[in-house]
Scaffold this motif. Sequence first.
Motif, PDB file in Angstrom:
ATOM      1  N   GLY A 137       6.706  13.867   2.342  1.00 13.64           N
ATOM      2  CA  GLY A 137       5.238  13.423   2.364  1.00 13.64           C
ATOM      3  C   GLY A 137       4.677  11.899   2.105  1.00 13.64           C
ATOM      4  O   GLY A 137       3.527  11.897   1.795  1.00 13.64           O
ATOM      5  N   GLN A 138       5.768  10.946   1.878  1.00 14.28           N
ATOM      6  CA  GLN A 138       5.569   9.653   1.195  1.00 14.28           C
ATOM      7  C   GLN A 138       5.322   8.613   2.472  1.00 14.28           C
ATOM      8  O   GLN A 138       5.485   7.479   1.883  1.00 14.28           O
ATOM      9  CB  GLN A 138       6.531   9.393   0.060  1.00 14.28           C
ATOM     10  N   THR A 139       5.315   9.076   3.727  1.00 10.50           N
ATOM     11  CA  THR A 139       5.645   7.971   4.794  1.00 10.50           C
ATOM     12  C   THR A 139       4.636   6.793   4.534  1.00 10.50           C
ATOM     13  O   THR A 139       4.730   5.638   4.654  1.00 10.50           O
ATOM     14  CB  THR A 139       5.519   8.380   6.016  1.00 10.50           C
ATOM     15  N   HIS A 140       3.199   7.348   4.368  1.00  3.13           N
ATOM     16  CA  HIS A 140       1.840   6.387   4.454  1.00  3.13           C
ATOM     17  C   HIS A 140       2.303   5.567   3.079  1.00  3.13           C
ATOM     18  O   HIS A 140       2.009   4.362   3.217  1.00  3.13           O
ATOM     19  CB  HIS A 140       0.773   7.016   4.509  1.00  3.13           C
ATOM     20  N   LYS A 141       2.688   6.167   1.975  1.00  6.08           N
ATOM     21  CA  LYS A 141       2.609   5.378   0.768  1.00  6.08           C
ATOM     22  C   LYS A 141       3.616   4.366   1.038  1.00  6.08           C
ATOM     23  O   LYS A 141       3.384   3.163   0.404  1.00  6.08           O
ATOM     24  CB  LYS A 141       2.958   6.425  -0.337  1.00  6.08           C
ATOM     25  N   VAL A 142       4.683   4.599   1.507  1.00  2.00           N
ATOM     26  CA  VAL A 142       5.669   3.629   1.447  1.00  2.00           C
ATOM     27  C   VAL A 142       5.567   2.550   2.613  1.00  2.00           C
ATOM     28  O   VAL A 142       5.658   1.362   2.188  1.00  2.00           O
ATOM     29  CB  VAL A 142       7.269   4.252   1.827  1.00  2.00           C
ATOM     30  N   CYS A 143       4.881   2.773   3.883  1.00  2.00           N
ATOM     31  CA  CYS A 143       4.215   1.794   4.623  1.00  2.00           C
ATOM     32  C   CYS A 143       3.385   0.845   3.990  1.00  2.00           C
ATOM     33  O   CYS A 143       3.376  -0.147   4.182  1.00  2.00           O
ATOM     34  CB  CYS A 143       3.917   2.529   5.971  1.00  2.00           C
ATOM     35  N   LYS A 144       2.552   1.618   3.287  1.00  2.34           N
ATOM     36  CA  LYS A 144       1.545   0.842   2.667  1.00  2.34           C
ATOM     37  C   LYS A 144       1.691  -0.170   1.651  1.00  2.34           C
ATOM     38  O   LYS A 144       1.394  -1.519   1.507  1.00  2.34           O
ATOM     39  CB  LYS A 144       0.489   1.648   2.093  1.00  2.34           C
ATOM     40  N   THR A 145       2.794   0.516   0.913  1.00  4.06           N
ATOM     41  CA  THR A 145       3.380  -0.459  -0.188  1.00  4.06           C
ATOM     42  C   THR A 145       4.077  -1.697   0.340  1.00  4.06           C
ATOM     43  O   THR A 145       4.026  -2.715   0.041  1.00  4.06           O
ATOM     44  CB  THR A 145       4.436   0.151  -0.866  1.00  4.06           C
ATOM     45  N   GLN A 146       5.100  -1.368   1.468  1.00 11.80           N
ATOM     46  CA  GLN A 146       5.671  -2.556   2.152  1.00 11.80           C
ATOM     47  C   GLN A 146       4.583  -3.539   2.811  1.00 11.80           C
ATOM     48  O   GLN A 146       4.831  -4.731   2.948  1.00 11.80           O
ATOM     49  CB  GLN A 146       6.697  -2.014   3.275  1.00 11.80           C
ATOM     50  N   PHE A 147       3.816  -2.903   3.491  1.00 11.24           N
ATOM     51  CA  PHE A 147       2.638  -3.659   4.169  1.00 11.24           C
ATOM     52  C   PHE A 147       1.931  -4.599   3.052  1.00 11.24           C
ATOM     53  O   PHE A 147       1.802  -5.729   3.093  1.00 11.24           O
ATOM     54  CB  PHE A 147       1.665  -2.753   4.873  1.00 11.24           C
ATOM     55  N   ASP A 148       1.381  -4.074   2.074  1.00 10.91           N
ATOM     56  CA  ASP A 148       0.537  -4.572   1.157  1.00 10.91           C
ATOM     57  C   ASP A 148       1.304  -5.667   0.275  1.00 10.91           C
ATOM     58  O   ASP A 148       0.748  -6.864   0.084  1.00 10.91           O
ATOM     59  CB  ASP A 148      -0.014  -3.667   0.140  1.00 10.91           C
ATOM     60  N   GLY A 149       2.584  -5.392  -0.020  1.00  6.83           N
ATOM     61  CA  GLY A 149       3.256  -6.320  -0.467  1.00  6.83           C
ATOM     62  C   GLY A 149       3.959  -7.614   0.123  1.00  6.83           C
ATOM     63  O   GLY A 149       4.479  -8.520  -0.226  1.00  6.83           O
ATOM     64  N   GLY A 150       3.988  -7.166   1.290  1.00  6.61           N
ATOM     65  CA  GLY A 150       4.769  -8.211   2.476  1.00  6.61           C
ATOM     66  C   GLY A 150       3.684  -8.849   3.417  1.00  6.61           C
ATOM     67  O   GLY A 150       2.953  -9.785   2.862  1.00  6.61           O
ATOM     68  N   PRO A 151       3.465  -8.440   4.519  1.00  8.26           N
ATOM     69  CA  PRO A 151       2.581  -9.134   5.445  1.00  8.26           C
ATOM     70  C   PRO A 151       1.049  -9.034   4.931  1.00  8.26           C
ATOM     71  O   PRO A 151       0.372  -9.928   5.186  1.00  8.26           O
ATOM     72  CB  PRO A 151       2.481  -8.339   6.699  1.00  8.26           C
ATOM     73  N   GLN A 192      -4.387   0.472  10.513  1.00  5.92           N
ATOM     74  CA  GLN A 192      -5.460   0.593   9.543  1.00  5.92           C
ATOM     75  C   GLN A 192      -5.520   0.016   8.240  1.00  5.92           C
ATOM     76  O   GLN A 192      -6.307  -0.617   7.908  1.00  5.92           O
ATOM     77  CB  GLN A 192      -5.466   2.258   9.148  1.00  5.92           C
ATOM     78  N   CYS A 193      -4.091  -0.349   7.791  1.00  5.99           N
ATOM     79  CA  CYS A 193      -3.915  -1.050   6.702  1.00  5.99           C
ATOM     80  C   CYS A 193      -4.404  -2.418   6.876  1.00  5.99           C
ATOM     81  O   CYS A 193      -4.874  -3.152   6.187  1.00  5.99           O
ATOM     82  CB  CYS A 193      -2.319  -1.021   6.222  1.00  5.99           C
ATOM     83  N   ALA A 194      -3.996  -3.015   8.205  1.00  2.07           N
ATOM     84  CA  ALA A 194      -4.325  -4.497   8.537  1.00  2.07           C
ATOM     85  C   ALA A 194      -5.631  -4.530   8.597  1.00  2.07           C
ATOM     86  O   ALA A 194      -6.346  -5.531   8.396  1.00  2.07           O
ATOM     87  CB  ALA A 194      -3.628  -4.731  10.080  1.00  2.07           C
ATOM     88  N   ALA A 195      -6.671  -3.444   9.173  1.00  2.00           N
ATOM     89  CA  ALA A 195      -8.119  -3.626   9.218  1.00  2.00           C
ATOM     90  C   ALA A 195      -8.542  -3.815   7.828  1.00  2.00           C
ATOM     91  O   ALA A 195      -9.376  -4.400   7.331  1.00  2.00           O
ATOM     92  CB  ALA A 195      -8.520  -2.354  10.122  1.00  2.00           C
ATOM     93  N   GLU A 196      -7.994  -2.948   6.955  1.00  2.00           N
ATOM     94  CA  GLU A 196      -8.483  -2.890   5.538  1.00  2.00           C
ATOM     95  C   GLU A 196      -8.078  -4.290   4.706  1.00  2.00           C
ATOM     96  O   GLU A 196      -9.094  -4.774   4.089  1.00  2.00           O
ATOM     97  CB  GLU A 196      -7.616  -1.749   4.482  1.00  2.00           C
ATOM     98  N   LYS A 197      -7.023  -4.852   4.801  1.00  2.00           N
ATOM     99  CA  LYS A 197      -6.735  -6.059   4.375  1.00  2.00           C
ATOM    100  C   LYS A 197      -7.450  -7.183   5.026  1.00  2.00           C
ATOM    101  O   LYS A 197      -7.482  -8.368   4.098  1.00  2.00           O
ATOM    102  CB  LYS A 197      -5.030  -6.373   4.380  1.00  2.00           C
ATOM    103  N   PHE A 198      -7.442  -7.299   6.236  1.00  2.00           N
ATOM    104  CA  PHE A 198      -7.941  -8.520   6.834  1.00  2.00           C
ATOM    105  C   PHE A 198      -9.167  -8.005   7.703  1.00  2.00           C
ATOM    106  O   PHE A 198     -10.015  -8.073   7.182  1.00  2.00           O
ATOM    107  CB  PHE A 198      -6.685  -8.943   7.942  1.00  2.00           C
ATOM    108  N   SER A 199      -9.205  -7.593   9.109  1.00  2.00           N
ATOM    109  CA  SER A 199     -10.507  -7.234   9.620  1.00  2.00           C
ATOM    110  C   SER A 199      -9.962  -6.359  10.713  1.00  2.00           C
ATOM    111  O   SER A 199      -8.905  -6.238  11.339  1.00  2.00           O
ATOM    112  CB  SER A 199     -10.961  -8.594  10.283  1.00  2.00           C
ATOM    113  N   SER A 200     -10.894  -5.810  11.518  1.00  2.00           N
ATOM    114  CA  SER A 200     -10.813  -4.708  12.614  1.00  2.00           C
ATOM    115  C   SER A 200     -10.155  -5.691  13.660  1.00  2.00           C
ATOM    116  O   SER A 200      -9.432  -5.290  14.384  1.00  2.00           O
ATOM    117  CB  SER A 200     -12.130  -4.140  12.969  1.00  2.00           C
TER     118      SER A 200
END
Length: 251
Positions: A137-151, A192-200
Motif C-alpha cells: 500500500g505504499q504506491t502513493h508514498k513512493v511516487c510522492k517521494t520520487q516526485f517531491d525530491g525530483g521534478p 495532484q502532486c504537480a498541482a500541490e507543488k506548482f499550480s493547477s
Amino acid sequence: MRRRVIAGNWKMFKTQAETRAFFKAFAPLVSASKHCDIVTAPPFTAIPAAVEAAKNTNIVISAQDVYWEKEGAFTGEISTSMLVEAGCRYVIIGHSERRQFFGDTEETVTKKAKAALAAGLTPIVCVGEHLSHRESGQTHKVCKTQFDGGPGLLTPDEFSRILIAYEPVWAIGTGRTATPEIAAEAHKFLRQCAAEKFSSAHAAALRILYGGSVKPDNIKGLMAQEELDGALVGGASLDPKSFASIVNFTS
Ligand code: PGA
C-alpha cells in the motif's frame, strides 16, 4: 487537450546497422501519423545513425541518460551539449533500471533534469513503485517521494517543460501491464502532486506517459484513459511493425 507522446526506449539493444534497418522499416509505417509525437531512444553509439535516418521524418530522437556537468574528468559520462550536437531532442532521466543498477537517486534526477532543460532538451523523468511497495500500500508514498525530491524541485518554468513517465517497476519487462484503471489512478495522483507543488495549470498541462509492458494489444485500452498522455515502450519498441502499431493505436 494535451498532445500525446509515444516514446520507444531501446535500452542496450541495437547496433548502428540495426538502427538504420529499423528506421528504414519503421519510418514509412508512421509517416502519416499526426496524432502524437513519436520519439525513439537508442543507445548512445546509435544516436547519430538514428538522427540521420530520422531526418525529414516525424520521428525525433532521445537519449536514455545524461550527466549534469558540462565537461570534465567523468569517465564514461555524456554531457547535454554532446547530446544536442548529436541531434537529440529528448532525454530519459531516472529510469528504474538506472535507479536500481547505476545509483540514480532523486538528487541526481533533479541535477540531470535541470542540466537537460538548460541545454534545451526535453527530459522524460521516470517514477514508479516496486511490487513490494504496491503490495504494502505504499504506491502513493513512493511516487510522492520520487516526485517531491525530483521534478518537484524544479522551478515552475522548468517543470512546465518536462514529461513524466509513470513506470511501475513490477510491470517493466514482465509482461504484467498495469490495468488502464491502475495506471490512470497513479497518473491522477502524480497530477495532484504537480498541482500541490506548482499550480493547477501546471498539473493540467503536464504530460504523463505510462510505461511497463505496453504492447500493440493493450495500447488502445491504456490510451482510452484520458489521464494517460502517451506511452514509454521498451521491448515492443524494438520491432518496427510492433512499435508502429503502438504509435498507430488510433487506427
Ligand atoms: P517494457 O519497458 O515495455 O519492456 O516493459 C518499459 C521501460 O522500461 O521503459
